[in-house]
Design an enzyme around this catalytic site. Structure first.
Site, PDB file in Angstrom:
ATOM      1  N   LYS A 126      27.198 -52.105  -4.890  1.00  0.00           N
ATOM      2  CA  LYS A 126      27.444 -50.801  -5.525  1.00  0.00           C
ATOM      3  C   LYS A 126      27.569 -49.771  -4.414  1.00  0.00           C
ATOM      4  O   LYS A 126      27.017 -49.945  -3.330  1.00  0.00           O
ATOM      5  CB  LYS A 126      26.276 -50.430  -6.450  1.00  0.00           C
ATOM      6  CG  LYS A 126      26.609 -49.395  -7.486  1.00  0.00           C
ATOM      7  CD  LYS A 126      27.222 -49.993  -8.733  1.00  0.00           C
ATOM      8  CE  LYS A 126      27.615 -48.938  -9.728  1.00  0.00           C
ATOM      9  NZ  LYS A 126      27.917 -49.493 -11.054  1.00  0.00           N
ATOM     10  N   ASP A 166      32.914 -46.045 -11.484  1.00  0.00           N
ATOM     11  CA  ASP A 166      31.639 -45.855 -12.195  1.00  0.00           C
ATOM     12  C   ASP A 166      31.641 -44.366 -12.545  1.00  0.00           C
ATOM     13  O   ASP A 166      32.718 -43.743 -12.588  1.00  0.00           O
ATOM     14  CB  ASP A 166      30.448 -46.253 -11.294  1.00  0.00           C
ATOM     15  CG  ASP A 166      29.118 -46.296 -12.059  1.00  0.00           C
ATOM     16  OD1 ASP A 166      28.883 -47.267 -12.787  1.00  0.00           O
ATOM     17  OD2 ASP A 166      28.325 -45.348 -11.946  1.00  0.00           O
TER      18      ASP A 166
END
Ligand SMILES: NC(=O)C1=CN([C@@H]2O[C@H](COP(=O)(O)OP(=O)(O)OC[C@H]3O[C@@H](n4cnc5c(N)ncnc54)[C@H](O)[C@@H]3O)[C@@H](O)[C@H]2O)C=CC1
Ligand SMILES: O=C(O)CCC(=O)C(=O)O
Length: 447
Positions: A126, A166
């Site tokens: 991430k 995201d």
């Protein structure tokens, strides 16, 4: 005397004492996985969980850029490459002022288990930045993305690490990031997913997280011989995940009565149907405005400033905004109003105390690593199409997404069903996610 779980958790806490979100995510996994390891000798004495909580690599970098007035701005960029046991690092980029190492480590850690559940060869990672795209011009966003990629390109690649979107990173940002990567590397590969269709994106990827979450809810309700038809639904957020969860719920005969953003929530008693959702999509995706603007078109709806929607009576609640947005008191309110299902479209939106309340009340509760895995799964399908230099039809991708979500439900059932026949989805998802990663780590030796 400390239990094994406490001893493990305290050692993680000692090393990561300022990372509260990361510690929260680790605790939830540890309290399930440690007893599982205790019962399965194959996984003992290999320090598997100790290795899994340590990212393989975390990169932090400076992102300088010029705003429209010519002033220099500086943000912090991150990529946490968490685990590559089963495939290249894979996971989104978040651009939001709250972004820090703790949040990205919790997201990267969750991603390892989630990606394992998809059945696809995807490791976990991430990244992101504390940059806030809200209120910035397109040119400012482009200059920021170019500067961000000016460092990130060294660490990623179609077979190494494949970022996606995201919070705060949608098709505009992915386009700028991809364009700059292509320019400096002089190669056209599937290094990012969530791309537009015109340059290698996959049909259904924009819809996938929201749709996948609803497919998962269908499977949960099916275990009770029930369905989404005529169910009253509350969704938090009004971004990518929330929008497509709303679309699929409506298609399946449910009625979404509330949606939100960080300023408050709207309540529309008549339901947010396809036409009304289009208004929300225009407000959010084109005008980059506030949810309250829904009332400019639908005057009978109500807006509740600064409030979250969990007090609205519903059968199904789908938190799709951000972490820790549904707390104990709100869970009690949902239970009081006889909610049947809570499924996490967002990552870790439900606090540990709230999960406890919901599970004790026998509410069907799906953790994000299972319920929102459809997004990254479809990113995996985008990678396959890019590698083949081919595009599959919408129906084919949607069919594969459904199959993957039904498979994830079956895995939760296999590892989470108790003697009374009830499924603990948190337990099932964590164990099923762990087993594949642990097996791959065992096979590959101590690396
Ligand atoms: N986009 C994807 O494919 C996936 C996203 N997720 C998760 O879903 C959640 C939403 O992501 P996206 O829809 O992609 O982002 P987005 O940027 O499209 O939308 C985010 C939404 O959350 C709201 N929000 C943000 N912070 C908030 C706060 N503090 N309070 C209330 N509302 C807030 C925003 O107003 C917006 O409506 C995140 O937790 C993300 O990690 C999970 C799996 C995949
Ligand atoms: O599609 C991807 O790689 C990112 C999805 C993601 O960030 C998530 O599942 O939280």
């Amino acid at each position: 005397m400390q239990t094994k779980i406490e001893a493990f958790f305290n050692s993680v806490k000692e090393k990561n004492s300022n990372e509260k979100e990361f510690l929260q995510a680790v605790y939830e996994v540890a309290e399930i996985i440690i007893p599982f390891i205790e019962a399965h000798p194959k996984y003992q004495n290999k320090m598997l969980l100790e290795r899994i909580v340590e990212p393989e690599r975390a990169i932090i970098f400076r992102v300088p850029w010029l705003d429209d007035s010519g002033k220099v701005q500086v943000n912090r960029g991150f990529r946490v490459e968490f685990n590559s046991a089963i495939g290249p690092y894979k996971g989104g980029l978040r651009f939001h002022p709250s972004v820090n190492l703790s949040i990205l480590k919790f997201l990267g850690f969750e991603q390892v288990f989630k990606n394992s559940l998809t059945t696809l060869p995807l490791g976990g990672g991430k990244g992101g930045s504390d940059f806030n795209p809200k209120g910035k011009s397109d040119n400012e966003v482009m200059r920021f993305c170019q500067s961000f990629m000016g460092e990130l390109f060294r660490h990623i690649g179609a077979d190494t690490d494949v970022p996606a979107g995201d919070i705060g990173v949608g098709s505009r940002e992915i386009g700028y990031l991809f364009g700059y990567y292509k320019k400096i590397k002089n190669e056209f590969t599937g290094v990012l997913t969530g791309k537009d269709l015109s340059y290698g994106g996959s049909l259904i990827r924009p819809e996938a997280t929201g749709y996948g979450c609803v497919y998962f809810i269908q499977s949960m309700l099916k275990t009770k011989n029930d369905s989404i038809k005529n169910k009253k639904v509350v969704i938090s957020g009004s971004g990518n995940v929330a929008q497509y969860a709303c679309q699929k719920i409506t298609e399946l005969g449910g009625k979404v009565v509330a949606m939100s953003d960080s300023t408050g929530y709207i309540y529309d008693e008549k339901g947010i149907d396809a036409e009304k959702l289009q208004v929300i999509m225009t407000i959010k995706n084109e005008n980059r405005g506030r949810i309250q603007e829904y009332l400019d078109t639908y005057k009978n709806a109500q807006f509740f400033e600064g409030q979250r929607p969990w007090g609205v009576a519903c059968d199904i609640a789908i938190p799709c905004a951000t972490q820790n947005e549904l707390n104990k008191g709100e869970a009690e309110e949902l239970v009081k109003n006889k909610v049947l299902v809570v499924a996490e479209g967002a990552n870790m939106p439900t606090t540990p105390k709230a999960i406890e309340i919901l599970q004790q009340a026998n509410v069907l509760f799906a953790p994000g690593k299972a319920a929102n895995a459809g997004g990254v799964a479809t990113s995996g399908l985008e990678m396959s199409q890019n590698a083949l230099r081919y595009s599959w039809k919408k129906e084919k991708v949607d069919e594969k997404l459904r199959e993957i979500m039904y498979h994830i439900h079956a895995s939760c059932e296999a590892y989470g069903k108790n003697d009374a026949g009830e499924i603990d989805y948190v337990k099932g998802a964590n164990i099923a996610g762990f087993v594949k990663v642990a097996d791959a780590m065992l096979a590959q030796g101590v690396v």
